[in-house]
Design a protein around this motif. Structure first.
Motif, short mmCIF file in Angstrom:
data_model
loop_
_atom_site.label_atom_id
_atom_site.label_comp_id
_atom_site.label_asym_id
_atom_site.label_seq_id
_atom_site.Cartn_x
_atom_site.Cartn_y
_atom_site.Cartn_z
N PRO B 3 5.25 0.23 7.29
CA PRO B 3 6.40 1.11 7.01
C PRO B 3 7.48 0.04 6.46
N PHE B 4 8.46 0.75 5.59
CA PHE B 4 9.31 -0.15 4.89
C PHE B 4 10.52 0.98 4.46
N VAL B 5 11.92 0.37 4.06
CA VAL B 5 12.85 1.09 3.53
C VAL B 5 12.71 1.26 2.29
N TYR B 6 13.08 2.52 1.68
CA TYR B 6 13.31 2.56 0.10
C TYR B 6 14.51 2.52 -0.35
N ASN B 7 14.86 1.88 -1.24
CA ASN B 7 16.58 1.82 -1.81
C ASN B 7 16.38 1.77 -3.33
N ARG B 8 17.26 2.46 -3.96
CA ARG B 8 17.22 2.45 -5.44
C ARG B 8 18.51 1.71 -5.93
N ALA B 9 18.31 0.81 -6.75
CA ALA B 9 19.49 -0.12 -7.45
C ALA B 9 20.28 0.69 -8.48
N ALA B 19 18.85 -6.13 -2.06
CA ALA B 19 17.77 -7.10 -1.57
C ALA B 19 18.04 -8.13 -0.38
N ALA B 20 19.20 -8.80 -0.90
CA ALA B 20 19.60 -9.74 0.31
C ALA B 20 19.60 -9.33 1.63
N ALA B 21 20.56 -7.97 1.39
CA ALA B 21 20.87 -7.55 2.96
C ALA B 21 19.79 -6.95 3.62
N LEU B 22 18.76 -6.73 2.89
CA LEU B 22 17.51 -5.88 3.53
C LEU B 22 15.96 -6.74 3.62
N ASN B 23 16.17 -8.04 2.95
CA ASN B 23 15.06 -8.86 2.69
C ASN B 23 14.05 -8.05 2.25
N ALA B 24 14.37 -7.27 0.91
CA ALA B 24 13.44 -6.57 0.22
C ALA B 24 12.74 -7.37 -0.88
N LYS B 25 11.64 -6.61 -1.24
CA LYS B 25 10.94 -6.82 -2.79
C LYS B 25 11.31 -5.85 -3.79
N TYR B 26 11.59 -6.47 -4.73
CA TYR B 26 11.99 -5.39 -5.90
C TYR B 26 10.88 -4.58 -6.06
N LEU B 27 11.05 -3.28 -6.75
CA LEU B 27 9.75 -2.59 -7.07
C LEU B 27 9.91 -2.27 -8.45
N GLY B 28 8.78 -2.54 -9.20
CA GLY B 28 8.88 -1.88 -10.65
C GLY B 28 8.13 -0.68 -10.84
N MET B 37 0.55 -3.56 -1.02
CA MET B 37 0.86 -3.04 0.15
C MET B 37 0.07 -2.28 0.86
N ARG B 38 -0.82 -1.37 0.05
CA ARG B 38 -1.69 -0.61 0.72
C ARG B 38 -2.86 -1.40 1.29
N GLU B 39 -3.23 -2.63 0.76
CA GLU B 39 -4.13 -3.77 1.12
C GLU B 39 -3.42 -4.42 2.24
N THR B 40 -2.05 -4.24 2.59
CA THR B 40 -1.30 -5.09 3.67
C THR B 40 -1.41 -6.50 3.38
N ILE B 41 -1.64 -6.87 2.17
CA ILE B 41 -1.43 -8.36 1.75
C ILE B 41 0.09 -8.39 1.56
N GLU B 42 0.79 -7.65 1.06
CA GLU B 42 2.40 -7.50 0.75
C GLU B 42 2.70 -6.57 2.02
N CYS B 117 -7.83 -12.68 -7.83
CA CYS B 117 -8.98 -13.34 -7.11
C CYS B 117 -9.51 -12.29 -6.08
N VAL B 118 -10.74 -12.00 -5.76
CA VAL B 118 -11.27 -11.17 -5.25
C VAL B 118 -11.20 -11.76 -3.50
N TYR B 119 -10.95 -12.88 -3.27
CA TYR B 119 -10.96 -13.64 -2.02
C TYR B 119 -9.25 -13.38 -1.44
N PHE B 120 -8.48 -13.41 -2.43
CA PHE B 120 -7.20 -13.25 -2.28
C PHE B 120 -6.82 -11.76 -1.74
N TYR B 121 -7.75 -10.84 -2.25
CA TYR B 121 -7.54 -9.44 -2.02
C TYR B 121 -8.23 -9.24 -0.58
N ASP B 122 -9.12 -9.99 -0.04
CA ASP B 122 -9.96 -9.76 1.01
C ASP B 122 -9.52 -10.57 2.33
N ASP B 123 -8.25 -9.57 3.00
CA ASP B 123 -7.55 -10.37 3.84
C ASP B 123 -8.16 -10.39 5.37
#
Ligand SMILES: Cc1cc2nc3c(=O)[nH]c(=O)nc-3n(C[C@H](O)[C@H](O)[C@H](O)COP(=O)(O)OP(=O)(O)OC[C@H]3O[C@@H](n4cnc5c(N)ncnc54)[C@H](O)[C@@H]3O)c2cc1C
Ligand code: SF4
Ligand code: FES
Ligand code: FES
Lengths: 174, 328
Positions: B3-9, B19-28, B37-42, B117-123
């Motif tokens: 789960p995550f909180v969605y914000n628009r800047a 981003a600082a207040a929410l410890n967020a990542k930016y979304l392009g 995120m779907r792979e839960t790597i992020e 890298c396929v191993y990076f994706y294979d959590d």
């Protein structure tokens, strides 16, 4: 918080994890766009967002607030097929049909990109104002839509025929 | 997906604050981040959507271009001034991904896309120092056909997968940043890091820092330029090797040259040594081969990718030969 899908206003999901593809298929009951890979690799989920082709599996539905989505259900209907849909029938542009909604949405936007002069990997002259839709351009520009049945020859013929006609009509109208 | 909180800047300052207040990542465009995120790597607790920020492509006073970080890849590739003055950039962008993905992907996101890298994706199944530092790297001694031959370490041999960034490295692009501590800028060639013993740190970006724009200085040399990508299929595949090149000749001598490799390293690899070997010298086949050798002398292939060294050499020589022919 709304978006428009095929001209109809729909509510955005409360959960931001819902992809545009899942919103369309699961909540709006529009199963035309398909989930092939769910990771950007196949193009089966291609829809038009404000007229441009995008992958609905990698788009969060919440990112589409106020925007307009067109799916295959908005392109044509039984008895009122889009010329490109008719051409897919005539040229055997599919076997199982799983990739077809994505192929058709993708091809519609591709025709606009060609009209706009967007270059591709195989375009020779980057400064040319017009780009001809030949087989090489078409194959490159449709390479984001895979077909596991290998119906590519029919797909290429259907798209070429449809948009070659349109080019002629455009020229005749000018 | 967690789960995550969605914000628009609304603008850059708003994005940094949120981003600082929410410890967020930016979304392009989400083409990489949503997948990871779907792979839960992020697993970011929040996303700040920055696609509403500047997507302007404006001329700078010195004759370059300032490109807003939210500019879509297609919009950059099709821009008339890019096609005319920086053709290798258009070529590099349209060699990457698919039209659908290029319509979504932003310039900022392209710079920060993570390795394939396929191993990076294979959590669940693989050890990866990039995901969990200190755990080990299953690519070393594993399936590493796609991996790095330059600048890698014994901790990580992943490559940066971007095509666009290879052209930007050759063009001496500057990355403009805004963060909690203020604004600054970095040359693109200093923006990405080599893996060393911290492959989890991929760029010089500080926590919470936002990419606001990428600037292209004027580059007369780019008038004659090319991007060549070698891959396993004709389209829609990541590079095994790619070369961005620009060449300016005067009286048969190399007046100016810019060279960068993709697919060989943890960052877009500016080929400074090859450039130095060429500048001021004759534009001959021998000189091109010697320049390639100068750059690739330090290459350290792994079990599955020795072919990349020779492939890189030949691709560089071929591109330079073409460009020299086009100039002559
Ligand atoms: C099937 C497939 C094939 C592909 N093939 C290629 C290829 O051949 N060549 C190639 O070059 N690329 C390829 N790509 C990758 C694609 O180019 C990238 O995913 C894309 O450029 C990322 O941009 P985005 O805007 O979608 O980034 P996002 O996914 O939104 O974000 C990526 C990262 O950037 C961060 N971010 C985004 N914007 C900013 C900002 N302004 N400031 C700070 N941080 C920011 C995010 O937090 C995230 O960490 C492929 C992708 C897929 C899915
Ligand atoms: S090469 Fe790097 S990304 Fe791949 S498994 Fe090893 S540490 Fe992880
Ligand atoms: S389902 Fe979206 S690209 Fe495959
Ligand atoms: S028709 Fe079956 S996947 Fe294309």
């Amino acid at each position: 918080m709304n978006l428009t899908v095929n001209g109809v206003v729909a509510a955005l999901p409360d959960d931001p994890r819902v992809s545009l593809l899942d919103l369309l298929r699961e909540q709006l009951r529009l199963p035309g766009a398909k989930k092939g890979c769910n990771q950007g690799a196949c193009g089966a989920c291609t829809v038009l967002l404000d007229g441009e082709r995008i992958l609905s599996c990698l788009t969060l539905a919440v990112q589409c607030e106020g925007r307009s989505v067109t799916t295959i259900e908005g392109v044509g209907a039984p008895g009122a097929l889009h010329p490109l849909q008719q051409a897919f029938l005539e040229h055997d542009g599919f076997q199982c049909g799983y990739c077809t909604p994505g192929q058709i949405c993708s091809a519609l936007a591709m025709a606009d990109e060609i009209r706009r002069g967007v270059p591709s990997h195989v375009t020779g002259d980057l400064t040319a104002e017009t780009i001809a839709l030949d087989r090489d351009e078409l194959r490159e520009r449709m390479s984001g839509n895979l077909c596991r049945c290998g119906a590519h020859n029919g797909i290429v013929e259907a798209i070429l025929e449809t948009f070659a006609d349109q080019t002629e009509q455009l020229e005749a109208a000018e | 997906m967690n789960p995550f909180v969605y914000n628009r800047a609304a603008d850059a300052a708003d994005a940094v604050r949120r981003a600082a207040a929410l410890n967020a990542k930016y979304l392009g465009g989400g083409t990489n981040l949503v997948d990871l995120m779907r792979e839960t790597i992020e697993r970011p607790p929040a996303l700040v959507d920055v696609t509403g920020l500047s997507r302007e492509i404006a001329q700078t006073p010195d004759g370059g271009l300032m490109i807003g970080a939210a500019t879509r890849n297609t919009a950059l590739a099709e821009h008339p001034l890019v096609r005319e003055r920086y053709p290798l950039l258009t070529r590099a962008i349209v060699a990457g991904a698919s039209p659908q993905i290029r319509n979504m992907a932003t310039v900022g996101g392209n710079l920060l896309q993570r390795t394939r890298c396929v191993y990076f994706y294979d959590d669940d199944g693989a050890r990866c120092n990039k995901r969990r530092p200190g755990e080990g790297c299953d690519a070393i001694g594993g399936f590493n056909r796609m991996h790095a031959v330059l600048g890698a370490s014994d901790a990580c041999i992943a490559v940066h997968p971007s095509d666009m960034c290879v052209a930007l490295a050759a063009l001496e692009a500057v990355v403009h940043l805004e963060g909690p501590a203020g604004a600054r800028s970095l040359p693109l060639t200093d923006f990405h890091r080599l893996p060393g013993d911290r492959p989890d740190l991929e760029t010089e970006l500080a926590p919470g820092e936002l990419i606001t724009a990428v600037e292209l200085p004027p580059a007369a040399v780019a008038a004659r330029s090319a991007y060549r990508k070698v891959r396993d299929r004709a389209s829609y595949a990541f590079a095994l090797v790619s070369v961005a090149a620009a060449l300016e000749l005067e009286g048969g001598l190399v007046k100016d040259v810019r060279l960068a490799f993709g697919g060989l390293a943890h960052k877009p690899w500016r080929a400074w040594k090859a450039e130095a070997a060429l500048r001021g010298n004759a534009a001959s086949a021998d000189a091109f081969a010697a320049a390639a050798d100068a750059e690739l002398a330090d290459a350290r292939p792994r079990s599955g990718n020795a072919f990349k060294v020779e492939l890189a050499r030949r691709t560089l020589v071929a591109v330079l030969t073409d460009l020299a022919g086009a100039v002559a």
